[in-house]
Design a protein around this motif. Structure first.
Motif, mmCIF file in Angstrom:
data_model
loop_
_atom_site.group_PDB
_atom_site.id
_atom_site.type_symbol
_atom_site.label_atom_id
_atom_site.label_comp_id
_atom_site.label_asym_id
_atom_site.label_seq_id
_atom_site.Cartn_x
_atom_site.Cartn_y
_atom_site.Cartn_z
ATOM 1 N N ARG A 162 0.848 -1.189 0.000
ATOM 2 C CA ARG A 162 0.000 0.000 0.000
ATOM 3 C C ARG A 162 0.884 1.240 0.000
ATOM 4 N N MET A 163 0.471 2.208 -0.800
ATOM 5 C CA MET A 163 1.222 3.449 -0.921
ATOM 6 C C MET A 163 0.444 4.574 -0.245
ATOM 7 N N ARG A 164 1.144 5.364 0.534
ATOM 8 C CA ARG A 164 0.492 6.480 1.211
ATOM 9 C C ARG A 164 -0.029 7.477 0.181
ATOM 10 N N PRO A 165 -1.323 7.806 0.221
ATOM 11 C CA PRO A 165 -1.890 8.730 -0.771
ATOM 12 C C PRO A 165 -1.463 10.168 -0.527
ATOM 13 N N GLY A 166 -1.624 10.980 -1.579
ATOM 14 C CA GLY A 166 -1.346 12.399 -1.445
ATOM 15 C C GLY A 166 -2.595 13.165 -1.040
ATOM 16 N N LYS A 167 -2.552 14.481 -1.176
ATOM 17 C CA LYS A 167 -3.667 15.336 -0.762
ATOM 18 C C LYS A 167 -4.506 15.810 -1.935
ATOM 19 N N LEU A 168 -3.952 15.765 -3.152
ATOM 20 C CA LEU A 168 -4.672 16.253 -4.321
ATOM 21 C C LEU A 168 -5.650 15.214 -4.848
ATOM 22 N N SER A 169 -6.803 15.670 -5.315
ATOM 23 C CA SER A 169 -7.694 14.788 -6.062
ATOM 24 C C SER A 169 -7.055 14.504 -7.413
ATOM 25 N N LEU A 170 -7.615 13.545 -8.159
ATOM 26 C CA LEU A 170 -7.084 13.279 -9.496
ATOM 27 C C LEU A 170 -7.200 14.531 -10.365
ATOM 28 N N ASP A 171 -8.334 15.213 -10.299
ATOM 29 C CA ASP A 171 -8.485 16.455 -11.066
ATOM 30 C C ASP A 171 -7.446 17.490 -10.632
ATOM 31 N N GLY A 172 -7.169 17.527 -9.339
ATOM 32 C CA GLY A 172 -6.158 18.449 -8.837
ATOM 33 C C GLY A 172 -4.774 18.109 -9.365
ATOM 34 N N LEU A 173 -4.484 16.807 -9.491
ATOM 35 C CA LEU A 173 -3.183 16.376 -10.013
ATOM 36 C C LEU A 173 -3.057 16.739 -11.490
ATOM 37 N N LEU A 174 -4.142 16.545 -12.253
ATOM 38 C CA LEU A 174 -4.130 16.939 -13.664
ATOM 39 C C LEU A 174 -3.958 18.447 -13.787
ATOM 40 N N GLY A 175 -4.620 19.183 -12.887
ATOM 41 C CA GLY A 175 -4.475 20.634 -12.894
ATOM 42 C C GLY A 175 -3.053 21.068 -12.598
ATOM 43 N N LYS A 176 -2.396 20.368 -11.676
ATOM 44 C CA LYS A 176 -1.007 20.697 -11.353
ATOM 45 C C LYS A 176 -0.095 20.421 -12.546
ATOM 46 N N MET A 177 -0.371 19.333 -13.295
ATOM 47 C CA MET A 177 0.434 19.032 -14.478
ATOM 48 C C MET A 177 0.243 20.116 -15.533
ATOM 49 N N GLY A 178 -0.981 20.546 -15.710
ATOM 50 C CA GLY A 178 -1.254 21.607 -16.675
ATOM 51 C C GLY A 178 -1.298 21.116 -18.104
ATOM 52 N N GLU A 179 -0.137 20.784 -18.658
ATOM 53 C CA GLU A 179 -0.029 20.279 -20.032
ATOM 54 C C GLU A 179 0.698 18.939 -19.984
ATOM 55 N N GLY A 180 0.143 17.945 -20.663
ATOM 56 C CA GLY A 180 0.803 16.642 -20.682
ATOM 57 C C GLY A 180 -0.146 15.542 -21.109
ATOM 58 N N ILE A 181 0.173 14.310 -20.693
ATOM 59 C CA ILE A 181 -0.605 13.130 -21.052
ATOM 60 C C ILE A 181 -1.055 12.418 -19.780
ATOM 61 N N TYR A 182 -2.333 12.080 -19.732
ATOM 62 C CA TYR A 182 -2.877 11.254 -18.649
ATOM 63 C C TYR A 182 -3.064 9.858 -19.210
ATOM 64 N N ILE A 183 -2.232 8.900 -18.769
ATOM 65 C CA ILE A 183 -2.271 7.528 -19.289
ATOM 66 C C ILE A 183 -3.185 6.681 -18.412
ATOM 67 N N THR A 184 -4.199 6.095 -19.031
ATOM 68 C CA THR A 184 -5.194 5.303 -18.299
ATOM 69 C C THR A 184 -5.077 3.810 -18.542
ATOM 70 N N ASP A 185 -4.343 3.413 -19.573
ATOM 71 C CA ASP A 185 -4.222 1.984 -19.871
ATOM 72 C C ASP A 185 -2.893 1.715 -20.549
ATOM 73 N N ILE A 186 -2.191 0.702 -20.096
ATOM 74 C CA ILE A 186 -0.965 0.251 -20.736
ATOM 75 C C ILE A 186 -1.077 -1.245 -21.003
ATOM 76 N N ARG A 187 -0.428 -1.683 -22.060
ATOM 77 C CA ARG A 187 -0.487 -3.092 -22.456
ATOM 78 C C ARG A 187 0.920 -3.617 -22.715
ATOM 79 N N GLY A 188 1.027 -4.930 -22.920
ATOM 80 C CA GLY A 188 2.305 -5.523 -23.283
ATOM 81 C C GLY A 188 3.286 -5.664 -22.148
ATOM 82 N N LEU A 189 2.782 -5.696 -20.909
ATOM 83 C CA LEU A 189 3.688 -5.781 -19.752
ATOM 84 C C LEU A 189 4.502 -7.067 -19.744
ATOM 85 N N GLU A 190 3.962 -8.125 -20.359
ATOM 86 C CA GLU A 190 4.660 -9.414 -20.345
ATOM 87 C C GLU A 190 5.974 -9.360 -21.122
ATOM 88 N N SER A 191 6.044 -8.512 -22.146
ATOM 89 C CA SER A 191 7.244 -8.479 -22.985
ATOM 90 C C SER A 191 7.859 -7.092 -23.119
#
Length: 443
Positions: free
Chosen positions: A342-371
Motif C-alpha cells: 500500500r502506498m500512502r496517498p497524497g492530498k490532491l484529487s485526481l483532477d487536482g493532479l491533472l491541474g497541477k500538471m497543466g499540459e501533458g498526457i494522462y495515461i489510463t491503460d498500458i499493455r504488453g507488460l509481459e514483454s
C-alpha cells in the motif's frame, strides 16, 4: 481437509531419510457462471486441491507437487522428493522453519461472509449484463463472469510447525464490445471483488460497468499525439503495474545474486520523497496472508519511507545468508516478494493532479507488460492510451501511442501523487495516481 494426516507423510519421509520435510496443501471450492448478453454460456461447481512438498536428503533439496490425494500419496510424495533431491541444489535446515510462532488471524475469511448458490450468481450476472447493455446504445456484447471461491490452505513441517489460512471471496468481471457508426469495434473490461456478500458484489459491478464502457467508448475517435517528452500522470492501475517490476528488485535473494539495482541501498534515498510504501499482509486484500511459502508468519513493515529504502524482502534462505530474521516474504525458491503493498496517498484529487500538471498526457491503460519491460534494467516501452491534457483539463483522447522510460528513473521523477486510492479494491498493490516529470511518448 479434516482428513489430512500430515504425520503419515512425515513418517514416510523419515523412513527414506528426508529431514527436514515440509508440506503445503490447499483445497478450493469454486462456483462460477459466465453470461453473454441475456444467456448463460457456462456454469460450474468444482473443487481443486494441490499438495506440494520439499525436503532435504544427503544435503540436497528436492521438491514435488501433485493434485492427487490417495491412500498411497504419502509414500509417493516421499519417493518423488527423494528422487528430486538427487538433482536438486544444496540445502540445509536453515531453509526450514523450526521456531514456533503465533500467526495472525485470516483476514480473507470475514465472519459476515454470506455464501451464494449457482442460481443466485446466475441471476445476478444476468442483471449486471442487462443493466450494462442498457447504459450504452453502442454495446453489441456484454460478458459477465462471477465466481465464488471458498478455500483453506495449510502448512506443516517435520519440526512440528502448523499453520492454516482460510479464504472466502466473490470475484466479478464485466467486459463489453462496442461498435460505433462507422462499424469500428472496441472492447473494455473491469474486474471487481467482494469479501462479504452478493449484494456488495452487485453494488461494485455498477462502477465496474461504467469504467468498462468508458474504456471502450471514449477512444473510438482517439488519435496519436506528436512524439516527444511529456509530463505524464499515470493512473493508479498503470502505476501499480510498473511498480510491481520495481518491487521485484527488492528481493533479498536478487540482491545477494547481484541482480538488483538496489544492493547496499538500505537507509538511502532511492525514489522520490513523495513515495512511502508499506507491506500490509493482514489487510483485506486478495494477497492477504498470515504465513509465507516458508511457513513464517507474515509481517507489516515499511518498505520505503519518504523515498528512503527501509527493507528488502526475505525468505528463510536469504535471511540465513545475511544473518538476519526472515520478515515473512518468501515467495518460493528462496525468493522474496511482499504480500500486499500500500502506498500512502497524497492530498490532491485526481483532477487536482491533472491541474497541477497543466499540459501533458494522462495515461489510463498500458499493455504488453509481459514483454515490454526489461526485468533487469527496468527499461520499458509499452503501447498505451489516455488523454491529452491542456490547461489542466482533458482535451481529447489519445491512442496508438507508446510510452517509454525506465521504472527506476520514473520513481525518482515523481513530482506529486493523488488521493485516489481504493482500499476496498482487493488489489495486492494499491496505489494512487502519480505525476511524473517526463516520459517519452511516441505517436
Amino acid at each position: 481437509m479434516k482428513g489430512m494426516d500430515f504425520k503419515r507423510y512425515f513418517d514416510c519421509g523419515k523412513r527414506l531419510g528426508l529431514e527436514p520435510y515440509q508440506i503445503q496443501y490447499s483445497l478450493m471450492e469454486e462456483t462460477s457462471v459466465l453470461i453473454q448478453n441475456d444467456g448463460v454460456k457456462s456454469q460450474q461447481i468444482g473443487i481443486t486441491q494441490n499438495l506440494s512438498g520439499k525436503a532435504i536428503h544427503d544435503g540436497r533439496l528436492g521438491s514435488f507437487g501433485t493434485d492427487r490425494l490417495e491412500r498411497k500419496t504419502p509414500l509417493m510424495m516421499a519417493e518423488n522428493l527423494l528422487e528430486a533431491s538427487r538433482f536438486g541444489k544444496e540445502g540445509n535446515p536453515s531453509m526450514f522453519l523450526s521456531k514456533k510462532s503465533r500467526y495472525h488471524r485470516s483476514t480473507t475469511a470475514l465472519s459476515d461472509f454470506v455464501p451464494s448458490d449457482l442460481d443466485t450468481l446466475a441471476r445476478l450476472a444476468l442483471e449486471i449484463a442487462s443493466e450494462t447493455k442498457a447504459k450504452e446504445s453502442r454495446v453489441t456484447l456484454v460478458e459477465v463472469s462471477l465466481t465464488q471461491t471458498i478455500g483453506t490452505s495449510r502448512f506443516a513441517n517435520s519440526y512440528g510447525i502448523r499453520a492454516k489460512q482460510e479464504f472466502k471471496a466473490f470475484f466479478g468481471d464485466v467486459a463489453v464490445i462496442c461498435k460505433d457508426e462507422s462499424g469500428k469495434t472496441r472492447t473494455g473490461s473491469k474486474s471487481f471483488v467482494s469479501f462479504r456478500n452478493a449484494d456488495e458484489l452487485l453494488k461494485k459491478s455498477k462502477t465496474a460497468a461504467d469504467k468498462a464502457l468508458k474504456a471502450a467508448c471514449d477512444f473510438f475517435k482517439a488519435t496519436p499525439c506528436p512524439s516527444g517528452d511529456y509530463p505524464v500522470v499515470l493512473s493508479s492501475r498503470c502505476f501499480a503495474s510498473l511498480l510491481s517490476f520495481f518491487l521485484g528488485h527488492l528481493s533479498a535473494k536478487k540482491v545477494q545474486e547481484n541482480l538488483s539495482l538496489f544492493a547496499g541501498k538500505i537507509g538511502q534515498k532511492v525514489v522520490s520523497d513523495k513515495i512511502s510504501l508499506v507491506n500490509d499482509p493482514h489487510s483485506l486484500s486478495l494477497g492477504s496472508a498470515n504465513y509465507d511459502s516458508d511457513g513464517v508468519p507474515t509481517q507489516s513493515f515499511k518498505i520505503i519511507e519518504k523515498g528512503i529504502l527501509r527493507n528488502f524482502f526475505y525468505s528463510l534462505e536469504s535471511a540465513a545468508k545475511d544473518g538476519v530474521e526472515s520478515n515473512g516474504c518468501a515467495s518460493g525458491g528462496g525468493n522474496g516478494y511482499p504480500q500486499v503493498v500500500r502506498m500512502r496517498p497524497g492530498k490532491l484529487s485526481l483532477d487536482g493532479l491533472l491541474g497541477k500538471m497543466g499540459e501533458g498526457i494522462y495515461i489510463t491503460d498500458i499493455r504488453g507488460l509481459e514483454s515490454g519491460v526489461d526485468d533487469q534494467a527496468l527499461h520499458f516501452s509499452l503501447p498505451c492510451e489516455g488523454y491529452l491534457i491542456k490547461g489542466g483539463k482533458i482535451a481529447r483522447p489519445v491512442g496508438m501511442i507508446t510510452v517509454s522510460g525506465n521504472v527506476k528513473d520514473m520513481m525518482e521523477d515523481i513530482l506529486d501523487i493523488a488521493s485516489d486510492v481504493s482500499p476496498d479494491s482487493g488489489a495486492s498493490i494499491d496505489t494512487p495516481s502519480v505525476l511524473v516529470r517526463s516520459l517519452s511518448i511516441a505517436g
